[in-house]
Design an enzyme around this catalytic site. Sequence first.
Site, PDB file in Angstrom:
ATOM      1  N   ASP A  52      21.277 -28.839  -9.234  1.00 38.27           N
ATOM      2  CA  ASP A  52      22.284 -28.238  -9.053  1.00 38.27           C
ATOM      3  C   ASP A  52      22.149 -26.807  -8.453  1.00 38.27           C
ATOM      4  O   ASP A  52      21.875 -25.875  -9.115  1.00 38.27           O
ATOM      5  CB  ASP A  52      23.017 -27.856 -10.408  1.00 38.27           C
ATOM      6  CG  ASP A  52      24.361 -27.139 -10.291  1.00 38.27           C
ATOM      7  OD1 ASP A  52      24.808 -27.110  -9.277  1.00 38.27           O
ATOM      8  OD2 ASP A  52      24.983 -26.933 -11.449  1.00 38.27           O
ATOM      9  N   GLU A 131       1.460  -4.407   1.563  1.00 43.01           N
ATOM     10  CA  GLU A 131       0.797  -3.440   0.453  1.00 43.01           C
ATOM     11  C   GLU A 131       1.825  -3.478  -0.845  1.00 43.01           C
ATOM     12  O   GLU A 131       2.325  -2.382  -0.700  1.00 43.01           O
ATOM     13  CB  GLU A 131       0.356  -2.297   0.860  1.00 43.01           C
ATOM     14  CG  GLU A 131      -0.899  -2.486   2.083  1.00 43.01           C
ATOM     15  CD  GLU A 131      -1.190  -1.213   2.717  1.00 43.01           C
ATOM     16  OE1 GLU A 131      -0.625  -0.045   1.957  1.00 43.01           O
ATOM     17  OE2 GLU A 131      -1.856  -1.148   3.663  1.00 43.01           O
ATOM     18  N   GLU A 133       3.115  -2.163  -4.003  1.00 45.76           N
ATOM     19  CA  GLU A 133       2.827  -1.623  -5.250  1.00 45.76           C
ATOM     20  C   GLU A 133       3.674  -1.951  -6.490  1.00 45.76           C
ATOM     21  O   GLU A 133       4.581  -2.539  -6.224  1.00 45.76           O
ATOM     22  CB  GLU A 133       2.936   0.007  -4.846  1.00 45.76           C
ATOM     23  CG  GLU A 133       2.151   0.621  -3.681  1.00 45.76           C
ATOM     24  CD  GLU A 133       2.448   1.812  -3.067  1.00 45.76           C
ATOM     25  OE1 GLU A 133       1.668   2.327  -2.279  1.00 45.76           O
ATOM     26  OE2 GLU A 133       3.644   2.486  -3.392  1.00 45.76           O
ATOM     27  N   GLU A 213      -2.446   3.646  -8.081  1.00 45.39           N
ATOM     28  CA  GLU A 213      -1.598   4.273  -7.126  1.00 45.39           C
ATOM     29  C   GLU A 213      -1.348   5.931  -7.475  1.00 45.39           C
ATOM     30  O   GLU A 213      -1.757   6.313  -8.575  1.00 45.39           O
ATOM     31  CB  GLU A 213      -0.431   3.502  -6.652  1.00 45.39           C
ATOM     32  CG  GLU A 213      -0.758   2.828  -5.314  1.00 45.39           C
ATOM     33  CD  GLU A 213      -0.719   3.758  -4.124  1.00 45.39           C
ATOM     34  OE1 GLU A 213      -0.510   5.031  -4.561  1.00 45.39           O
ATOM     35  OE2 GLU A 213      -1.079   3.284  -3.131  1.00 45.39           O
ATOM     36  N   GLU A 221      -1.966  -0.972  -6.886  1.00 52.81           N
ATOM     37  CA  GLU A 221      -1.996  -1.534  -5.717  1.00 52.81           C
ATOM     38  C   GLU A 221      -2.943  -2.663  -5.782  1.00 52.81           C
ATOM     39  O   GLU A 221      -4.057  -2.206  -6.174  1.00 52.81           O
ATOM     40  CB  GLU A 221      -1.926  -0.718  -4.396  1.00 52.81           C
ATOM     41  CG  GLU A 221      -1.784  -1.375  -3.200  1.00 52.81           C
ATOM     42  CD  GLU A 221      -1.736  -0.374  -1.839  1.00 52.81           C
ATOM     43  OE1 GLU A 221      -2.329  -0.702  -1.265  1.00 52.81           O
ATOM     44  OE2 GLU A 221      -0.912   0.507  -2.108  1.00 52.81           O
ATOM     45  N   HIS A 270       4.285  -1.027   2.208  1.00 49.67           N
ATOM     46  CA  HIS A 270       3.953  -0.982   3.699  1.00 49.67           C
ATOM     47  C   HIS A 270       3.529  -2.082   4.261  1.00 49.67           C
ATOM     48  O   HIS A 270       2.688  -3.165   3.553  1.00 49.67           O
ATOM     49  CB  HIS A 270       2.751  -0.009   3.833  1.00 49.67           C
ATOM     50  CG  HIS A 270       2.792   1.249   3.335  1.00 49.67           C
ATOM     51  ND1 HIS A 270       1.781   2.069   2.476  1.00 49.67           N
ATOM     52  CD2 HIS A 270       4.040   2.068   2.950  1.00 49.67           C
ATOM     53  CE1 HIS A 270       2.274   3.065   1.871  1.00 49.67           C
ATOM     54  NE2 HIS A 270       3.554   3.089   2.114  1.00 49.67           N
ATOM     55  N   ARG A 340       1.571  10.063   7.847  1.00 54.09           N
ATOM     56  CA  ARG A 340       1.885   9.077   6.813  1.00 54.09           C
ATOM     57  C   ARG A 340       3.579   9.161   6.214  1.00 54.09           C
ATOM     58  O   ARG A 340       3.971   8.565   5.619  1.00 54.09           O
ATOM     59  CB  ARG A 340       1.007   8.941   5.376  1.00 54.09           C
ATOM     60  CG  ARG A 340      -0.270   8.367   6.025  1.00 54.09           C
ATOM     61  CD  ARG A 340      -1.315   8.453   4.638  1.00 54.09           C
ATOM     62  NE  ARG A 340      -2.528   8.055   5.053  1.00 54.09           N
ATOM     63  CZ  ARG A 340      -2.842   6.395   4.856  1.00 54.09           C
ATOM     64  NH1 ARG A 340      -2.065   5.725   4.482  1.00 54.09           N
ATOM     65  NH2 ARG A 340      -3.922   6.249   5.546  1.00 54.09           N
ATOM     66  N   GLU A 359       2.153  -0.789  11.322  1.00 52.85           N
ATOM     67  CA  GLU A 359       2.303  -0.497   9.874  1.00 52.85           C
ATOM     68  C   GLU A 359       3.888  -0.117   9.563  1.00 52.85           C
ATOM     69  O   GLU A 359       3.920   1.186   9.939  1.00 52.85           O
ATOM     70  CB  GLU A 359       1.286   0.171   9.255  1.00 52.85           C
ATOM     71  CG  GLU A 359       1.545   0.509   7.775  1.00 52.85           C
ATOM     72  CD  GLU A 359       0.618   1.427   6.987  1.00 52.85           C
ATOM     73  OE1 GLU A 359       0.899   1.680   5.769  1.00 52.85           O
ATOM     74  OE2 GLU A 359      -0.219   2.149   7.928  1.00 52.85           O
ATOM     75  N   ARG A 361       6.490   1.419   7.203  1.00 51.35           N
ATOM     76  CA  ARG A 361       6.120   1.898   6.074  1.00 51.35           C
ATOM     77  C   ARG A 361       7.522   1.817   5.005  1.00 51.35           C
ATOM     78  O   ARG A 361       7.456   2.427   3.841  1.00 51.35           O
ATOM     79  CB  ARG A 361       5.539   3.087   6.050  1.00 51.35           C
ATOM     80  CG  ARG A 361       4.050   3.178   6.730  1.00 51.35           C
ATOM     81  CD  ARG A 361       3.563   4.694   7.167  1.00 51.35           C
ATOM     82  NE  ARG A 361       3.578   5.263   5.849  1.00 51.35           N
ATOM     83  CZ  ARG A 361       2.418   5.470   4.938  1.00 51.35           C
ATOM     84  NH1 ARG A 361       1.444   4.409   5.218  1.00 51.35           N
ATOM     85  NH2 ARG A 361       2.321   6.199   3.835  1.00 51.35           N
TER      86      ARG A 361
END
Length: 471
Positions: A52, A131, A133, A213, A221, A270, A340, A359, A361
């Site tokens: 369903d 990645e 976390e 982390e 992580e 990330h 970063r 990457e 982020r």
Amino acid sequence: MTTPKEVLAFAKKNNAVFVDLKFIDLPGVWQHFAVPIDELSEESFEDGFGFDGSSIRGWKSIHASDMIILPDPSTVIMDPFKKYPTISLICDIADPITKEPYDRDPRYIATKATNYMKSTGVADAAYFGPEAEFFIFDDVRYDQNAHEGYYFIDSIEGTWNTGSYEEPNLGYKPRHKEGYFPVPPTDSLDNLRADMVTVMQQAGIYIEAQHHEVATAGQGEIDMRFGPMIKTADDLMLFKYIVKNVAVANGRTATFMPKPLFGDNGSGMHTHQSLWKDGKPLFAGNEYAGISEMALFYIGGIIKHAKALAALTNPTTNSYKRLVPGFEAPVNLAYSARNRSASIRIPMYSPSPKAKRVEVRFPDPSCNPYMAFAAMLMAGLDGIENRIHPGEPMEKDLYELPPEEIAKIPQMPGALDEALNALESDYQFLLKGNVFTEDVIKAWIRYKRDNEVDALRLRPHPHEFYLYYDI
């Protein structure tokens, strides 16, 4: 294993008693039901199992509820948490009459995105590496009703427990924003994360590293190796399933909620991305930081559509408690090789062309990975098709820039409703190749507004009593 016959042989070899059929709902949570192993035959992979669909969040209405679930033989594993030997299969969703795939099935959306990429001739493979976390707590309680609203979190690692009575309290609590990377005993969850990694490896997930982390109170992580987009989304759902079940088996609880703690870092995801063709990487070249012009245009597409993407990559009201300056959050829509605080980074760990990647982020682990990955891929492909240059890279510390310079840098949305508004006005790039449909985009926006944005907007917040009770 790629054929139904191989799956049946695998089940027999492992004395399986049940088969567990897993699929993902629209918001991004695994659902399942199990059938006795005798119910599984080679025909089951074409005929499917009925269920369903009207009770699944964001799916069909009650008057058109019958659906079928089609197991993917390539996803078979032994479920590590069942009392009786059970094989697990990830499934796609289809209409029982036409056998056509269901447009609101997130896994089908990711499949269509991969097929569209191939049809453009730009690339024949998209690799993703998230990645994710998460936090591991010892206790969590929460409620909201007409006369009260609260949450309570406890962690043996929590900074707030330095003075508590723990029979005995041995200290070693990671301070706020100082959880990266202390050795045990300060990192008290090293062995628990190792248990998670062991189960993941047994389930076929390739793990590269695990660590504590930045935040206090059990933030961790575990890094998966990159892989083809749909396989990686499958593995990420299995990853979350394993993290939560191993935590519960050890008397703990784990959450991928982006910002459960006030005043400390939240959990991001990330997401490393690269395109390949004929076995060759397409993101390596002679442009900035050793990337190709194609990679630059891919970045340009991500930045151009980032505010709309946020509705899919950061899809909860809680996501925007993380996306604020000051907690390493990538709120600034800029790119850089090492900075970063930029929302897009080009990792410089290796000079190998095969390691060259983008990457992104800003995503967080509350997202539906099939939809988030597909949307980022479509934005990147739009950037390549339209040669969208991202401008100059940002090498300065974005948190130290004066206000007049910061004002020139576009920002991520500040709330979920802002992101939904952005998606509502910028979704044409998602419709190419019929990857996303207008129906699924409208269903997503409606679901999020009705069940999350409005639900939070209508309820008093505990902090409002602190601010306004004596007004």
